[in-house]
Design an enzyme around this catalytic site. Structure first.
Site, PDB file in Angstrom:
ATOM      1  N   ARG A   1      55.908  12.885 -50.268  1.00  0.00           N
ATOM      2  CA  ARG A   1      54.974  12.018 -49.554  1.00  0.00           C
ATOM      3  C   ARG A   1      55.725  11.009 -48.688  1.00  0.00           C
ATOM      4  NH1 ARG A   1      51.229  10.386 -54.599  1.00  0.00           N
ATOM      5  NH2 ARG A   1      49.671  12.040 -54.395  1.00  0.00           N
TER       6      ARG A   1
ATOM      7  N   ARG B   1      69.020 -35.276 -56.018  1.00  0.00           N
ATOM      8  CA  ARG B   1      70.221 -35.732 -56.733  1.00  0.00           C
ATOM      9  C   ARG B   1      71.280 -36.269 -55.771  1.00  0.00           C
ATOM     10  NH1 ARG B   1      70.571 -31.565 -61.913  1.00  0.00           N
ATOM     11  NH2 ARG B   1      68.662 -32.346 -62.895  1.00  0.00           N
TER      12      ARG B   1
ATOM     13  N   GLY C   1      53.950 -22.454 -45.937  1.00  0.00           N
ATOM     14  CA  GLY C   1      54.010 -21.428 -46.979  1.00  0.00           C
ATOM     15  C   GLY C   1      55.190 -21.693 -47.895  1.00  0.00           C
TER      16      GLY C   1
ATOM     17  N   ARG D   1      60.141   5.152 -52.654  1.00  0.00           N
ATOM     18  CA  ARG D   1      60.929   6.334 -52.295  1.00  0.00           C
ATOM     19  C   ARG D   1      61.045   7.277 -53.495  1.00  0.00           C
ATOM     20  NH1 ARG D   1      64.085   7.178 -48.119  1.00  0.00           N
ATOM     21  NH2 ARG D   1      64.273   5.031 -47.457  1.00  0.00           N
TER      22      ARG D   1
ATOM     23  N   ARG E   1      65.742 -30.267 -55.592  1.00  0.00           N
ATOM     24  CA  ARG E   1      66.700 -30.748 -56.605  1.00  0.00           C
ATOM     25  C   ARG E   1      67.952 -31.317 -55.940  1.00  0.00           C
ATOM     26  NH1 ARG E   1      71.127 -27.965 -58.601  1.00  0.00           N
ATOM     27  NH2 ARG E   1      71.835 -28.438 -60.713  1.00  0.00           N
TER      28      ARG E   1
ATOM     29  N   ASP F   1      59.903 -16.288 -43.336  1.00  0.00           N
ATOM     30  CA  ASP F   1      59.837 -15.572 -42.054  1.00  0.00           C
ATOM     31  C   ASP F   1      61.186 -15.538 -41.325  1.00  0.00           C
ATOM     32  OD1 ASP F   1      57.170 -15.411 -42.668  1.00  0.00           O
ATOM     33  OD2 ASP F   1      56.572 -17.027 -41.327  1.00  0.00           O
TER      34      ASP F   1
ATOM     35  N   GLY G   1      66.816   1.998 -46.031  1.00  0.00           N
ATOM     36  CA  GLY G   1      66.970   3.303 -45.364  1.00  0.00           C
ATOM     37  C   GLY G   1      65.662   3.857 -44.828  1.00  0.00           C
TER      38      GLY G   1
ATOM     39  N   ARG H   1      50.750   7.228 -47.715  1.00  0.00           N
ATOM     40  CA  ARG H   1      50.071   6.233 -48.551  1.00  0.00           C
ATOM     41  C   ARG H   1      50.458   4.839 -48.086  1.00  0.00           C
ATOM     42  NH1 ARG H   1      47.987  10.437 -50.493  1.00  0.00           N
ATOM     43  NH2 ARG H   1      47.613  10.795 -52.710  1.00  0.00           N
TER      44      ARG H   1
HETATM   45  O1  F6P Z   1      54.979 -18.381 -42.993  1.00  0.00           O
HETATM   46  C1  F6P Z   1      55.129 -17.791 -44.249  1.00  0.00           C
HETATM   47  C2  F6P Z   1      54.044 -16.781 -44.482  1.00  0.00           C
HETATM   48  O2  F6P Z   1      54.245 -16.208 -45.755  1.00  0.00           O
HETATM   49  C3  F6P Z   1      53.919 -15.683 -43.430  1.00  0.00           C
HETATM   50  O3  F6P Z   1      54.851 -14.646 -43.603  1.00  0.00           O
HETATM   51  C4  F6P Z   1      52.507 -15.240 -43.628  1.00  0.00           C
HETATM   52  O4  F6P Z   1      51.978 -14.650 -42.465  1.00  0.00           O
HETATM   53  C5  F6P Z   1      51.807 -16.542 -43.923  1.00  0.00           C
HETATM   54  O5  F6P Z   1      52.790 -17.413 -44.474  1.00  0.00           O
HETATM   55  C6  F6P Z   1      50.676 -16.425 -44.891  1.00  0.00           C
HETATM   56  O6  F6P Z   1      50.063 -17.674 -44.963  1.00  0.00           O
HETATM   57  P1  F6P Z   1      49.146 -18.124 -46.185  1.00  0.00           P
HETATM   58  O7  F6P Z   1      50.028 -18.215 -47.389  1.00  0.00           O
HETATM   59  O8  F6P Z   1      48.612 -19.440 -45.751  1.00  0.00           O
HETATM   60  O9  F6P Z   1      48.122 -17.055 -46.356  1.00  0.00           O
END
Ligand code: F6P
Length: 341
Positions: free
Chosen positions: A180, A43, A29, A172, A39, A145, A203, A265
């Site tokens: 809500r 470099r 990801g 908020r 970068r 993550d 918070g 919500r």
């Molecule tokens: O590992 C990074 C991450 O953004 C996770 O937080 C999320 O569960 C996953 O990748 C989503 O994966 P993809 O972008 O393949 O849908």
């Protein structure tokens, strides 16, 4: 099989002292700050007089031999850009022996001496496999993550936490106007770090993470108590990896809405937390780690992940971090709960 492959296909470790050419890829990801790491690594390598190849789309590009020479100007104007200019992918082919053999053959064919892998858990598990096959690899800790062992923080998590906090703040405001409650679901895969930190900074009244599940009836009870204490709004932050997560909570609250006080919500943030420009903290971390990866190679070290402990750059053998995840600090969860009175 792997021993034979390493003998046949890859340069020996001693070649590290005669480094001439490296490749850089971003994998898994995307994470805000990856470009700053590309970068810096590019470099820093050029400063050593090395040639640099940028691999397209992570390990998939390594297998497809999709890479181009990167000059200093090619990585200009990218430090502030989110995502990754190199492209990224989750390559299924790279999980196979055939895919890895092809990737190593391509690296060797081009005379590449070492590889810098900027990515998270799955990507660094791949790095560890390549290192185990004898190829010099240095990993750079990068994932929103923040679940990688071997570093306190990973590239991208600061931006992801800040985006989640901004969402909480905005919710908020409207929550107060309407008395809500809002449930915000944020990313993190199986790790609750983003939810925990954003929940503290925002918070939040309730934080639900995979490492410490809260049953939906308990979430409802905490909302009820907040309402009875006279709160005009409430925010529940839920990590996407929680088993009794957003949908279970929404369902339970819908079934008991007349007894809770607040209407609830739902706002799922999803990939929003991964997009946009990286924070200064992520750019600085990425710059330091990208340059540190090259520094390790220049010193003749490979097979490690570069990360940050306190304010110091540290290295950890890839085989020690592969396939493992870092636990969150549960004391912070207790602190958040105590302060949500
Ligand atoms: O590992 C990074 C991450 O953004 C996770 O937080 C999320 O569960 C996953 O990748 C989503 O994966 P993809 O972008 O393949 O849908």
């Amino acid at each position: 099989m792997q021993r034979i492959l390493s003998t046949l296909l890859v340069p020996a470790w001693h070649k590290l002292t005669f480094m001439q050419r490296i490749a850089i890829l971003t994998s898994g990801g995307d994470a805000p700050g990856m470009n700053a790491a590309v970068r810096a690594a590019t470099r820093a390598a050029i400063a050593h007089g090395w040639e640099v190849f940028g691999v397209r789309n992570g390990y998939a590009g390594l297998i497809a031999d999709a890479m181009d020479v990167l000059h200093a100007r090619d990585v200009g104007g990218i430090i502030q850009r989110g995502g990754t200019v190199l492209g990224s992918a989750r390559s299924v082919e790279f999980t196979t022996d055939a895919g890895r053999v092809q990737a190593l053959a391509n690296l060797r064919q081009r005379g590449i001496d070492a590889l810098v892998v900027i990515g998270g858990n799955g990507s660094q598990t791949g790095s560890s496999v390549l290192a185990g096959m004898g190829f010099p690899v240095v990993g750079v800790a990068s994932t929103v993550d923040n679940d990688l062992l071997g570093t306190d923080v990973t590239i991208g998590v600061d931006t992801a936490v800040n985006i989640t906090v901004e969402a909480i703040d905005r919710l908020r405001t409207t929550g107060s106007s309407h008395q809500r409650a809002f449930l915000v679901e944020t990313m993190g895969r199986n790790c609750g770090y983003i939810a925990l930190m954003a929940g503290i900074a925002g918070g939040a009244e309730v934080i639900v993470i995979p490492e410490c599940e809260v049953e939906p009836h308990d979430v409802a009870e905490r909302l009820r108590a907040a309402y009875q204490r006279g709160k005009t709004h409430a925010v529940v932050v839920v990590a996407e990896g929680a088993k009794r997560g957003a949908h279970a909570i929404m369902q339970h609250v819908a079934e008991h809405k007349h007894t809770i006080g607040f209407a609830l919500r739902f706002t799922p943030l999803g990939h929003v937390v991964r997009g946009g420009v990286p924070t200064a903290a992520d750019r600085i971390l990425a710059t330091r780690l990208g340059a540190a990866a090259v520094d390790q190679l220049a010193r003749g070290t490979a097979g490690v992940l570069v990360g940050l402990r306190g304010n110091d750059i540290v290295t950890t053998p890839l085989k020690e971090i592969a396939g493992k995840t870092k636990p969150v600090n549960r004391d912070l969860l207790d602190l958040a709960r105590m302060l949500a009175q």
